[in-house]
Design a protein around this motif. Structure first.
Motif, PDB file in Angstrom:
ATOM      1  N   UNK A  25       0.832  -1.205   0.000  1.00  0.00           N
ATOM      2  CA  UNK A  25       0.000   0.000   0.000  1.00  0.00           C
ATOM      3  C   UNK A  25       0.867   1.255   0.000  1.00  0.00           C
ATOM      4  N   UNK A  26       1.944   1.242   0.765  1.00  0.00           N
ATOM      5  CA  UNK A  26       2.859   2.380   0.800  1.00  0.00           C
ATOM      6  C   UNK A  26       3.488   2.605  -0.577  1.00  0.00           C
ATOM      7  N   UNK A  27       3.913   1.529  -1.223  1.00  0.00           N
ATOM      8  CA  UNK A  27       4.502   1.642  -2.557  1.00  0.00           C
ATOM      9  C   UNK A  27       3.477   2.137  -3.573  1.00  0.00           C
ATOM     10  N   UNK A  28       2.241   1.683  -3.452  1.00  0.00           N
ATOM     11  CA  UNK A  28       1.180   2.151  -4.339  1.00  0.00           C
ATOM     12  C   UNK A  28       0.956   3.655  -4.157  1.00  0.00           C
ATOM     13  N   UNK A  29       0.962   4.106  -2.916  1.00  0.00           N
ATOM     14  CA  UNK A  29       0.777   5.535  -2.635  1.00  0.00           C
ATOM     15  C   UNK A  29       1.932   6.357  -3.183  1.00  0.00           C
ATOM     16  N   UNK A  30       3.147   5.827  -3.067  1.00  0.00           N
ATOM     17  CA  UNK A  30       4.309   6.532  -3.618  1.00  0.00           C
ATOM     18  C   UNK A  30       4.210   6.628  -5.142  1.00  0.00           C
ATOM     19  N   UNK A  31       3.766   5.553  -5.784  1.00  0.00           N
ATOM     20  CA  UNK A  31       3.605   5.564  -7.240  1.00  0.00           C
ATOM     21  C   UNK A  31       2.527   6.565  -7.655  1.00  0.00           C
ATOM     22  N   UNK A  32       1.430   6.589  -6.915  1.00  0.00           N
ATOM     23  CA  UNK A  32       0.345   7.523  -7.219  1.00  0.00           C
ATOM     24  C   UNK A  32       0.806   8.970  -7.045  1.00  0.00           C
ATOM     25  N   UNK A  33       1.574   9.233  -6.004  1.00  0.00           N
ATOM     26  CA  UNK A  33       2.091  10.585  -5.783  1.00  0.00           C
ATOM     27  C   UNK A  33       3.023  10.991  -6.914  1.00  0.00           C
ATOM     28  N   UNK A  34       3.848  10.064  -7.379  1.00  0.00           N
ATOM     29  CA  UNK A  34       4.771  10.346  -8.488  1.00  0.00           C
ATOM     30  C   UNK A  34       3.998  10.719  -9.746  1.00  0.00           C
ATOM     31  N   UNK A  35       2.996   9.915 -10.096  1.00  0.00           N
ATOM     32  CA  UNK A  35       2.188  10.193 -11.287  1.00  0.00           C
ATOM     33  C   UNK A  35       1.436  11.519 -11.110  1.00  0.00           C
ATOM     34  N   UNK A  36       0.938  11.751  -9.937  1.00  0.00           N
ATOM     35  CA  UNK A  36       0.221  13.005  -9.678  1.00  0.00           C
ATOM     36  C   UNK A  36       1.114  14.222  -9.851  1.00  0.00           C
ATOM     37  N   UNK A  37       2.328  14.144  -9.333  1.00  0.00           N
ATOM     38  CA  UNK A  37       3.273  15.266  -9.484  1.00  0.00           C
ATOM     39  C   UNK A  37       3.598  15.511 -10.953  1.00  0.00           C
ATOM     40  N   UNK A  43       0.998  19.928 -16.838  1.00  0.00           N
ATOM     41  CA  UNK A  43      -0.219  20.661 -17.168  1.00  0.00           C
ATOM     42  C   UNK A  43      -1.428  19.773 -17.404  1.00  0.00           C
ATOM     43  N   UNK A  44      -1.304  18.495 -17.171  1.00  0.00           N
ATOM     44  CA  UNK A  44      -2.420  17.578 -17.373  1.00  0.00           C
ATOM     45  C   UNK A  44      -3.617  17.961 -16.516  1.00  0.00           C
ATOM     46  N   UNK A  45      -3.355  18.451 -15.332  1.00  0.00           N
ATOM     47  CA  UNK A  45      -4.452  18.805 -14.432  1.00  0.00           C
ATOM     48  C   UNK A  45      -5.189  20.057 -14.878  1.00  0.00           C
ATOM     49  N   UNK A  46      -4.599  20.811 -15.802  1.00  0.00           N
ATOM     50  CA  UNK A  46      -5.246  22.020 -16.312  1.00  0.00           C
ATOM     51  C   UNK A  46      -6.210  21.721 -17.461  1.00  0.00           C
ATOM     52  N   UNK A  47      -6.126  20.519 -17.999  1.00  0.00           N
ATOM     53  CA  UNK A  47      -6.990  20.140 -19.106  1.00  0.00           C
ATOM     54  C   UNK A  47      -8.334  19.650 -18.581  1.00  0.00           C
TER      55      UNK A  47
END
Length: 71
Positions: A25-37, A43-47
């Motif tokens: 779960x910790x590794x999954x959260x780290x991966x999600x944070x990486x993709x989110x950053x 600029x993906x979040x601006x679309x």
């Protein structure tokens, strides 16, 4: 040295499983944070994209990379 009884071995196995699940779960959260950053930086979040559009794009990336690894 006496062998642990079945209940002790099951309890130990359960603890190991819980620890492995927590680590996963910790590794999954780290991966999600990486993709989110990366999404924010690029600029993906601006679309104005739906979750389905983003998911489809990610799936396309995965399929392309998997195909590259096959060749």
């Amino acid at each position: 040295m006496a062998r642990k009884n079945l209940n002790d071995r099951r309890a130990a196995a359960r603890r190991e499983l819980e620890e492995a699940q927590a680590k996963f779960a910790k590794l999954q959260n780290e991966a999600a944070a990486r993709i989110g950053k990366l999404a924010v930086r690029t600029g993906l979040t601006d679309l104005d994209l739906s979750d389905d559009e983003i998911k489809s794009t990610f799936e396309g990336i995965v399929a392309r990379k998997e195909q590259e690894n096959i060749l």
